[in-house]
Motif scaffolding. Structure first.
Motif, PDB file in Angstrom:
ATOM      1  N   PRO A  84       8.107 -96.607 -60.270  1.00 21.44           N
ATOM      2  CA  PRO A  84       8.430 -97.722 -59.370  1.00 21.44           C
ATOM      3  C   PRO A  84       7.194 -98.494 -58.908  1.00 21.44           C
ATOM      4  CG  PRO A  84       8.441 -95.663 -58.148  1.00 21.44           C
ATOM      5  CD  PRO A  84       8.121 -95.303 -59.572  1.00 21.44           C
ATOM      6  N   SER A  85       6.775 -99.450 -59.699  1.00 23.62           N
ATOM      7  CA  SER A  85       5.642-100.277 -59.289  1.00 23.62           C
ATOM      8  C   SER A  85       5.980-100.998 -57.985  1.00 23.62           C
ATOM      9  CB  SER A  85       5.300-101.295 -60.371  1.00 23.62           C
ATOM     10  OG  SER A  85       4.813-100.640 -61.539  1.00 23.62           O
ATOM     11  N   SER A  86       4.978-101.096 -57.096  1.00 25.68           N
ATOM     12  CA  SER A  86       5.265-101.632 -55.765  1.00 25.68           C
ATOM     13  C   SER A  86       3.982-102.123 -55.114  1.00 25.68           C
ATOM     14  CB  SER A  86       5.903-100.552 -54.887  1.00 25.68           C
ATOM     15  OG  SER A  86       5.003 -99.468 -54.698  1.00 25.68           O
ATOM     16  N   ILE A  87       4.156-102.725 -53.948  1.00 26.48           N
ATOM     17  CA  ILE A  87       3.039-103.144 -53.126  1.00 26.48           C
ATOM     18  C   ILE A  87       3.373-102.795 -51.687  1.00 26.48           C
ATOM     19  CG2 ILE A  87       3.940-105.498 -52.850  1.00 26.48           C
ATOM     20  CD1 ILE A  87       0.995-106.457 -52.981  1.00 26.48           C
ATOM     21  N   VAL A  88       2.384-102.259 -50.974  1.00 22.64           N
ATOM     22  CA  VAL A  88       2.597-101.902 -49.578  1.00 22.64           C
ATOM     23  C   VAL A  88       1.714-102.800 -48.721  1.00 22.64           C
ATOM     24  CG1 VAL A  88       0.918-100.007 -49.675  1.00 22.64           C
ATOM     25  CG2 VAL A  88       2.631-100.053 -47.857  1.00 22.64           C
ATOM     26  N   VAL A  89       2.340-103.447 -47.723  1.00 17.69           N
ATOM     27  CA  VAL A  89       1.633-104.412 -46.883  1.00 17.69           C
ATOM     28  C   VAL A  89       1.683-103.960 -45.429  1.00 17.69           C
ATOM     29  CG1 VAL A  89       2.213-106.293 -48.458  1.00 17.69           C
ATOM     30  CG2 VAL A  89       3.651-105.884 -46.448  1.00 17.69           C
ATOM     31  N   GLY A 103       1.519 -92.923 -42.877  1.00 19.02           N
ATOM     32  CA  GLY A 103       1.580 -91.906 -43.918  1.00 19.02           C
ATOM     33  C   GLY A 103       1.483 -92.431 -45.328  1.00 19.02           C
ATOM     34  N   GLN A 104       1.300 -93.737 -45.507  1.00 24.33           N
ATOM     35  CA  GLN A 104       1.203 -94.331 -46.839  1.00 24.33           C
ATOM     36  C   GLN A 104      -0.211 -94.869 -47.064  1.00 24.33           C
ATOM     37  OE1 GLN A 104       4.706 -96.628 -48.266  1.00 24.33           O
ATOM     38  NE2 GLN A 104       5.361 -96.621 -46.118  1.00 24.33           N
ATOM     39  N   MET A 105      -0.749 -94.603 -48.253  1.00 22.52           N
ATOM     40  CA  MET A 105      -2.053 -95.156 -48.579  1.00 22.52           C
ATOM     41  C   MET A 105      -1.931 -96.665 -48.685  1.00 22.52           C
ATOM     42  SD  MET A 105      -4.582 -94.313 -51.816  1.00 22.52           S
ATOM     43  CE  MET A 105      -4.624 -92.552 -51.468  1.00 22.52           C
ATOM     44  N   LEU A 121      11.252-109.297 -56.129  1.00 30.19           N
ATOM     45  CA  LEU A 121      10.436-108.448 -55.261  1.00 30.19           C
ATOM     46  C   LEU A 121      11.342-108.034 -54.116  1.00 30.19           C
ATOM     47  CD1 LEU A 121       7.501-107.385 -54.832  1.00 30.19           C
ATOM     48  CD2 LEU A 121       7.083-109.441 -53.454  1.00 30.19           C
ATOM     49  N   SER A 122      11.576-106.733 -54.002  1.00 33.30           N
ATOM     50  CA  SER A 122      12.650-106.260 -53.130  1.00 33.30           C
ATOM     51  C   SER A 122      12.213-105.044 -52.332  1.00 33.30           C
ATOM     52  CB  SER A 122      13.877-105.912 -53.990  1.00 33.30           C
ATOM     53  OG  SER A 122      14.848-105.230 -53.236  1.00 33.30           O
ATOM     54  N   ARG A 166       6.916-101.422 -47.834  1.00 31.99           N
ATOM     55  CA  ARG A 166       6.752-101.409 -49.285  1.00 31.99           C
ATOM     56  C   ARG A 166       7.759-102.341 -49.944  1.00 31.99           C
ATOM     57  NH1 ARG A 166       3.814 -98.278 -52.540  1.00 31.99           N
ATOM     58  NH2 ARG A 166       3.321 -96.849 -50.810  1.00 31.99           N
ATOM     59  N   TRP A 167       7.258-103.129 -50.871  1.00 26.61           N
ATOM     60  CA  TRP A 167       8.073-104.031 -51.672  1.00 26.61           C
ATOM     61  C   TRP A 167       7.963-103.604 -53.138  1.00 26.61           C
ATOM     62  CZ3 TRP A 167      10.836-108.192 -49.549  1.00 26.61           C
ATOM     63  CH2 TRP A 167      10.575-108.460 -48.204  1.00 26.61           C
ATOM     64  N   TYR A 168       9.101-103.566 -53.823  1.00 28.89           N
ATOM     65  CA  TYR A 168       9.144-103.074 -55.202  1.00 28.89           C
ATOM     66  C   TYR A 168       9.211-104.232 -56.193  1.00 28.89           C
ATOM     67  CZ  TYR A 168       9.938 -98.476 -53.213  1.00 28.89           C
ATOM     68  OH  TYR A 168       9.799 -97.306 -52.506  1.00 28.89           O
ATOM     69  N   LEU A 169       8.432-104.080 -57.278  1.00 26.35           N
ATOM     70  CA  LEU A 169       8.433-105.033 -58.377  1.00 26.35           C
ATOM     71  C   LEU A 169       9.582-104.651 -59.309  1.00 26.35           C
ATOM     72  CD1 LEU A 169       5.582-105.149 -57.093  1.00 26.35           C
ATOM     73  CD2 LEU A 169       4.644-105.507 -59.388  1.00 26.35           C
TER      74      LEU A 169
END
Length: 615
Positions: free
Chosen positions: A599-604, A521-523, A395-396, A386-389
């Motif tokens: 916490p807006s984020s993106i999971v890759v 465990g993460q969508m 992007l961290s 997961r990377w956080y905006l």
């Protein structure tokens, strides 16, 4: 949609089109294909000529006649070889008789196959009304393959071949499980009519749908093949387009009436993924990283591979180039004709040519700019990261602090009008115009309309393979909002190249958790119902959580490069809300939150670098 006809159309629209490279200078393939390796299969021509027999009619149960033609092996003088052959079947909506879009393959015919081409109901020279993969048309597929298996030039075994429309018909045909049907070779097929293309994220695809329906309609009024019934058939096609299907569906979809803007029986019928579990014959699927069916091609592979031998090849293609496998051979991956010959020789002729032994999954990786192989999809070594905006637009991997500021973008419906996305969703046609905005996203990253969040330069190559999910916390001063998420690669010189994207209407954010995909465990791939009952009010200035599906990809952010996520309020012409929704989100300001509570984020799906052996 076939590459040749679209290139012909594009040539009439634009000047100075550039030819595609052949990929011959690409580096060697990488990846762990479980020991499986590509090889080039070749078999010399068995027959020097091809004889075309046109004017065939296949009568359906309701009396409607479908127009067909068959290409047969011939001698050097063009005389038909009088013996039964295994049959390749192509069922098309693009008028089999139009020279620019052949629905048969001479390469295969000269190697001992009969190739039957059929105009589906309501297209080309076939009678009836076209309703785009409706139930009646699907029933026709079964009648056609049964007819093909019983002709004097048929040995009773049938394979199916073709791109786009002609790939989709193959999947429905295979679901019928006719005993003569032995193999599928589907090039750039659709999986989910609603989610893949027509209403991605709950928004109307203005770029492709009018183009596609217009193409089917236009080609259906071209009487290329002599037929005394052509005038009546053409009039029937035009009347149906205006009053029955094409014009009414487009108009009602754009307005948001008639139910077409929601998922339901109409779209489930027109989604081959709904019948994928019935496909039990060897299936080869070709897809593209920026194809119009980018989302669905790996999902089809995943579903069909549970029940039969299935292979997946994904190239660096939009729809035009994917239809012909542009750039192949490359990295030991053969061209599509040779792969198809291998596939049909194995499964129609029963020759032991090693088709089952080629890698299960072969994917091109942007960044690495090469193909890699693996044993399955999603990549078996992928792990959720997961990377956080962040409020400072970084992007961290670190979660945001309590007081980090949000970022505001203005809502307007025409953002992204010149972008990689524009080229993708017009099937690659507009991308033939040499405009820099089709290759670089920098023009769109105006912070008023699309805010960018960027990592530091990568200390080592960072590999991603699979579906992506953005979890955004937003509010709007309007009643509703559309959201765009782009994932880009930023080179050391600052050029931002779009890799993939996703869009979503905020009021259609509800998720069916049981049908969503999880990793560690993460969508990581949300499944939205997109029904009227699933709508949830957004409200003015109310913070809501949006799980945004970003279409699957495979890429490497090279050492020294940066990963970027941009967020905007629209991606035209990829998505334009139906009019009934547009009025609620036409003008407003959308805030993207980046604090500890939101916490807006993106999971890759990150893949270990060690999974891709280096040259």
């Amino acid at each position: 949609m076939n590459a040749k006809i679209l290139r012909l159309w594009a040539a009439t629209m634009v000047l100075g089109l550039a030819a595609c490279g052949d990929g011959s200078d690409a580096p060697a393939p990488v990846g762990d294909g479980g020991g499986a390796k590509w090889f080039t299969y070749e078999r010399a021509e068995a027959y020097p000529g091809v004889a075309q027999i046109s004017g065939l009619k296949i009568t359906m149960a309701d009396g409607i006649e479908l127009s067909a033609s068959v290409a047969l092996p011939a001698d050097a003088s063009g005389n038909t070889v009088e013996q039964p052959f295994p049959v390749i079947l192509t069922q098309t909506g693009y008028n089999k008789s139009v020279p620019a879009i052949p629905a048969s393959n001479d390469y295969l015919v000269k190697r001992g196959y009969a190739h039957l081409s059929v105009d589906v109901r309501g297209t080309g020279l076939s009678q009836g009304q076209w309703e785009a993969f409706g139930e009646t048309e699907q029933a026709d597929y079964l009648a056609v393959i049964d007819w093909a298996s019983k002709q004097t030039w048929s040995n009773g075994t049938v394979g199916t071949w073709g791109a786009s429309f002609m790939a989709i018909t193959q999947l429905y045909t295979a679901a019928h499980q006719h005993p003569a049907h032995k193999a599928v070779f589907a090039i750039v097929p659709m999986a989910d009519g609603y989610r893949d293309i027509v209403f991605t994220g709950g928004q109307t695809n203005i770029g492709f749908i009018p183009l596609w329906m217009g193409l089917v309609t236009a080609l259906g009024v071209l009487p290329v093949e002599p037929d005394p019934a052509a005038p009546v058939t053409i009039l029937e096609h035009l009347t149906s387009a205006l009053l029955n299907f094409q014009v009414p569906v487009i108009a009602q979809s754009a307005i948001g009436v008639g139910g077409y803007n929601y998922d339901g029986p109409f779209w489930r019928t027109r989604s081959p993924i709904e019948q994928a579990d019935r496909i039990r014959i060897p299936t080869f699927i070709v897809g593209g990283l920026n194809d119009i069916f980018q989302r669905g091609e790996p999902l089809l592979y995943e579903a069909i591979s549970r029940n039969t031998t299935t292979k997946l090849l994904i190239g660096p293609w939009q729809h035009l180039d994917g239809s012909q496998g542009a750039g192949l051979p490359a990295n030991d991956v053969p061209d599509l004709d040779r792969i198809a010959l291998m596939w049909f020789d194995q499964y129609l002729r029963g020759m032991d040519v090693g088709a089952a032994a080629v890698p299960n999954v072969t994917q091109y990786y942007y960044g690495a700019e090469r193909y890699a192989t693996t044993t399955g999809w999603p990549h078996p070594q992928a792990r959720a990261e997961r990377w956080y905006l962040r409020g400072d637009r970084s992007l961290s991997r670190e979660a945001p602090g309590t007081d980090e500021a949000g970022n505001v973008v203005l809502q307007q419906p025409l953002n992204g009008i010149c972008s990689t996305s524009t080229s993708q969703w017009t099937a690659g046609i507009l991308g033939l115009v040499p405009l820099p905005c089709f290759d670089s996203n920098n023009l769109n990253e105006n912070p008023l309309f699309e805010v960018a969040f960027t990592t530091d330069a990568m200390a080592e190559d960072y590999v991603v393979n699979g579906p992506i999910q953005a979890d955004l916390h937003i509010s709007t001063t309007a009643l509703d909002a559309g959201v765009l998420v782009r994932v880009t690669e930023v080179s050391p010189d600052g050029t931002s190249r779009e890799l993939t994207n996703g869009i979503l209407t905020a009021s259609l954010r509800q998720v069916d958790a049981a049908r969503s995909r999880y990793l560690d465990g993460q969508m990581i791939q949300p499944w939205h119902p997109f029904t009227e009952a699933s709508r949830e009010d957004v409200g003015m200035n109310t913070v809501v959580h949006l799980p945004v599906e970003v279409f699957p990809s495979s890429f490497v952010i090279k050492e020294g490069y940066r990963l970027r996520v941009t967020v905007g309020a629209s991606d035209f012409p990829h998505g334009l809300p139906p009019l009934v929704d547009l009025v609620d989100q036409l003008v407003g300001a959308m805030t993207v939150y980046s604090d500890a509570a939101h916490p807006s984020s993106i999971v890759v799906p990150a893949v270990p670098l060690s999974a891709l052996p280096q040259d």
